[in-house]
Design an enzyme around this catalytic site. Structure first.
Site, mmCIF file in Angstrom:
data_model
loop_
_atom_site.group_PDB
_atom_site.id
_atom_site.type_symbol
_atom_site.label_atom_id
_atom_site.label_comp_id
_atom_site.label_asym_id
_atom_site.label_seq_id
_atom_site.Cartn_x
_atom_site.Cartn_y
_atom_site.Cartn_z
ATOM 1 N N ASP A 58 -1.954 45.280 42.670
ATOM 2 C CA ASP A 58 -2.727 44.776 41.541
ATOM 3 C C ASP A 58 -4.095 44.327 42.063
ATOM 4 O OD1 ASP A 58 -1.933 42.492 42.934
ATOM 5 O OD2 ASP A 58 -0.320 42.083 41.521
ATOM 6 N N ASP A 60 -6.741 41.315 42.132
ATOM 7 C CA ASP A 60 -6.986 39.895 41.854
ATOM 8 C C ASP A 60 -8.460 39.593 42.066
ATOM 9 O OD1 ASP A 60 -4.237 39.593 41.530
ATOM 10 O OD2 ASP A 60 -3.916 39.099 43.638
ATOM 11 N N ASP A 141 -4.224 31.928 52.691
ATOM 12 C CA ASP A 141 -3.215 31.778 53.742
ATOM 13 C C ASP A 141 -3.581 32.439 55.073
ATOM 14 O OD1 ASP A 141 -2.864 34.217 52.461
ATOM 15 O OD2 ASP A 141 -0.728 33.951 52.033
HETATM 16 P P1 ATP Z 1 0.686 41.457 47.208
HETATM 17 O O1 ATP Z 1 0.379 42.810 47.735
HETATM 18 O O2 ATP Z 1 2.100 41.047 47.428
HETATM 19 O O3 ATP Z 1 0.196 41.187 45.807
HETATM 20 P P2 ATP Z 1 -1.290 39.475 47.866
HETATM 21 O O4 ATP Z 1 -1.915 39.126 49.181
HETATM 22 O O5 ATP Z 1 -2.191 39.974 46.792
HETATM 23 O O6 ATP Z 1 -0.127 40.488 48.188
HETATM 24 P P3 ATP Z 1 -0.583 37.434 46.007
HETATM 25 O O7 ATP Z 1 0.650 36.595 45.956
HETATM 26 O O8 ATP Z 1 -0.872 38.377 44.899
HETATM 27 O O9 ATP Z 1 -0.530 38.199 47.393
HETATM 28 O O10 ATP Z 1 -1.812 36.437 46.204
HETATM 29 C C1 ATP Z 1 -3.151 36.825 46.122
HETATM 30 C C2 ATP Z 1 -3.971 36.095 47.169
HETATM 31 O O11 ATP Z 1 -3.903 34.679 46.937
HETATM 32 C C3 ATP Z 1 -3.479 36.264 48.607
HETATM 33 O O12 ATP Z 1 -3.995 37.438 49.188
HETATM 34 C C4 ATP Z 1 -4.004 35.012 49.268
HETATM 35 O O13 ATP Z 1 -5.373 35.104 49.552
HETATM 36 C C5 ATP Z 1 -3.846 33.973 48.178
HETATM 37 N N1 ATP Z 1 -2.524 33.296 48.233
HETATM 38 C C6 ATP Z 1 -1.394 33.623 47.585
HETATM 39 N N2 ATP Z 1 -0.401 32.795 47.864
HETATM 40 C C7 ATP Z 1 -0.916 31.873 48.708
HETATM 41 C C8 ATP Z 1 -0.384 30.714 49.353
HETATM 42 N N3 ATP Z 1 0.875 30.360 49.174
HETATM 43 N N4 ATP Z 1 -1.226 30.009 50.150
HETATM 44 C C9 ATP Z 1 -2.525 30.377 50.320
HETATM 45 N N5 ATP Z 1 -3.063 31.438 49.747
HETATM 46 C C10 ATP Z 1 -2.285 32.184 48.948
HETATM 47 MG MG MG Z 2 -1.684 40.461 44.750
#
Ligand code: ATP
Ligand code: MG
Length: 429
Positions: A58, A60, A141
């Site tokens: 997705d 963001d 993170d």
């Molecule tokens: P995915 O491919 O699973 O969507 P993602 O990295 O996009 O991976 P998300 O959970 O969609 O993960 O979160 C989007 C962004 O928000 C992450 O890339 C990170 O920068 C931040 N993020 C998400 N969860 C946390 C957390 N628990 N602590 C700090 N930053 C976070």
């Molecule tokens: Mg994501």
């Protein structure tokens, strides 16, 4: 070298993101936010995945517009979340998540409880202090998740040397790992999830911090753990994730009763179930969390039932108590909403029907809405040497048979039963 004040701006000639790989809807939203005078970028997983030539799950966005301001700009916008207030804008079938830049929580005496809530264990339960772009980077993170992409300029903005982490295939926390895992223990699970999914290593200092902070997962609300468990095991590389969770001693905080039953020397039902889930995802078949829970909790529930029977309880009652207890106890760690628990119990209840093959209940069993999941589970149990392979073969054949053949198979079953009954009687006589 990390310089958190001055970002590295990487021009399009020096990175591999092609603007055409980015969702048009995300680009339109960024354009609108920018025209209204705000900053707006793609951030997180989508930038990471684009740089790795993977298809993002997705898109963001991060912006300095406040949630209410975002809401006033987009008709199809919903504000969600309490821990993190986020805007979801729906365009067509796509939902674009927009997060307002966040800052680190203020020192304890200046905390506004409405904005931030930190527990005695140092866990940040609410994190809604807004900040600048630079603040936002430091709240993320890992370096690999803290890269921003500006689709108009086609530049990647890197404050934390995330590009080097990507190049080194390394998951490094932003800041001190122990501190970051204390603030949010789920980050330990995320580290493992990304390491397994992307085939990256976890930085040694983060690995040691995981050993130290693992038990803090006890304090994460079970509902959030369920979200994370679904992500961990429905990622397409669940088996690898499971092995990594176990080698980092994290699995026990997700499924403690399952962990107690695992014998690495014998066929391991959880591992088989996760391999099966991966295969289904790879071939585009649907997966349900209930199937995983049914498989993961099967050994604990059977062990419980045996214990109850050893106290003299009749098998039916022992089974009923063991299933209810298993779900209740597991739900203290990972939430099991009622609708999920119902399906888990249905899959379990069908096992004895599948094993017994009572002729008059065959058609009903075949029509049961959980038959397919229960059959798949029986199949795994057969591979784990729990079931006579003839039984699962029979169920495989009857599914493929037409009505006439089905009736013949059920008749044949009846006659062997009668035969067996007569033999037993003769022997008894
Ligand atoms: P995915 O491919 O699973 O969507 P993602 O990295 O996009 O991976 P998300 O959970 O969609 O993960 O979160 C989007 C962004 O928000 C992450 O890339 C990170 O920068 C931040 N993020 C998400 N969860 C946390 C957390 N628990 N602590 C700090 N930053 C976070
Ligand atoms: Mg994501």
């Amino acid at each position: 070298m990390i310089n958190k004040d001055v970002p590295r701006i990487i021009p399009s000639s020096a990175h591999s993101i092609s603007a055409s790989a980015v969702s048009d809807n995300a680009i339109n939203i960024i354009d609108q936010l920018k025209r209204a005078g705000y900053q707006a970028y793609l951030v997180g997983g989508c930038v990471r995945d684009l740089l790795l030539a993977r298809i993002p799950k997705d898109f963001d966005l991060a912006t300095d517009a406040r949630p209410e301001e975002i809401k006033s700009m987009f008709r199809a916008c919903r504000l969600i979340g309490r821990r993190f207030r986020l805007a979801h804008v729906r365009i067509g079938g796509e939902v674009i998540e927009i997060a307002t830049f966040r800052a680190a929580p203020l020192p304890d005496d200046e905390l506004d409880r409405e904005q931030v809530h930190i527990t005695d264990h140092g866990q940040v339960l609410r994190d809604n202090v807004y900040g600048t772009h630079q603040d936002d980077v430091l709240r993320r993170d890992f370096g690999i998740n803290a890269l921003y992409y500006d689709p108009q300029e086609q530049t990647v903005i890197d404050y934390v040397d995330g590009m080097s982490d990507l190049r080194d295939r390394m998951i490094r926390t932003i800041g001190d790992p122990l501190e970051r895992f204390r603030e949010d223990p789920v980050r330990m699970l995320r580290a493992v999830r990304f390491a397994a999914k992307l085939d990256f290593n976890i930085a040694p200092n983060a690995e040691s911090a995981i050993t130290e902070a693992a038990s803090l997962l006890h304090h994460v609300p079970p509902a959030r753990m369920l979200d994370e468990v679904t992500k961990l095991f429905h990622s397409g590389c669940a088996l690898k994730t499971y092995k990594m969770l176990r080698s980092h001693s994290l699995f026990r905080y997700l499924f403690p009763f399952t962990e107690q039953c695992i014998d690495d020397m014998s066929p391991n039902l959880p591992a088989m179930a996760l391999a099966n889930t991966d295969a289904r995802i790879q071939s585009g078949k649907p997966v349900i969390p209930a199937f995983l829970f049914a498989c993961l909790l099967w050994d604990p529930v059977r062990a419980d039932k045996d214990k109850l029977q050893d106290t003299g309880m009749d098998p039916r009652r022992a089974w009923s108590i063991a299933t209810t207890d298993a779900i209740r106890d597991q739900a203290q760690h990972v939430a099991i909403p009622k609708r999920l628990a119902i399906v888990v119990k249905e899959i379990w209840a069908l096992q004895s029907r599948l094993e017994r093959r009572t002729p008059r209940s065959i058609n009903m069993t075949l029509q049961h809405r959980r038959f397919r999941a229960a059959y798949d589970f029986l199949f795994l149990r057969t591979k784990a040497n729990e079931i006579d392979p003839k039984i699962v073969d029979w169920w495989t054949r009857i599914q493929e048979a037409d009505q006439r053949e089905r009736e013949a198979m059920i008749r044949a079953l009846k006659s062997t039963r009668r035969g067996r009954g007569r033999k037993r009687k003769r022997r008894a006589a």
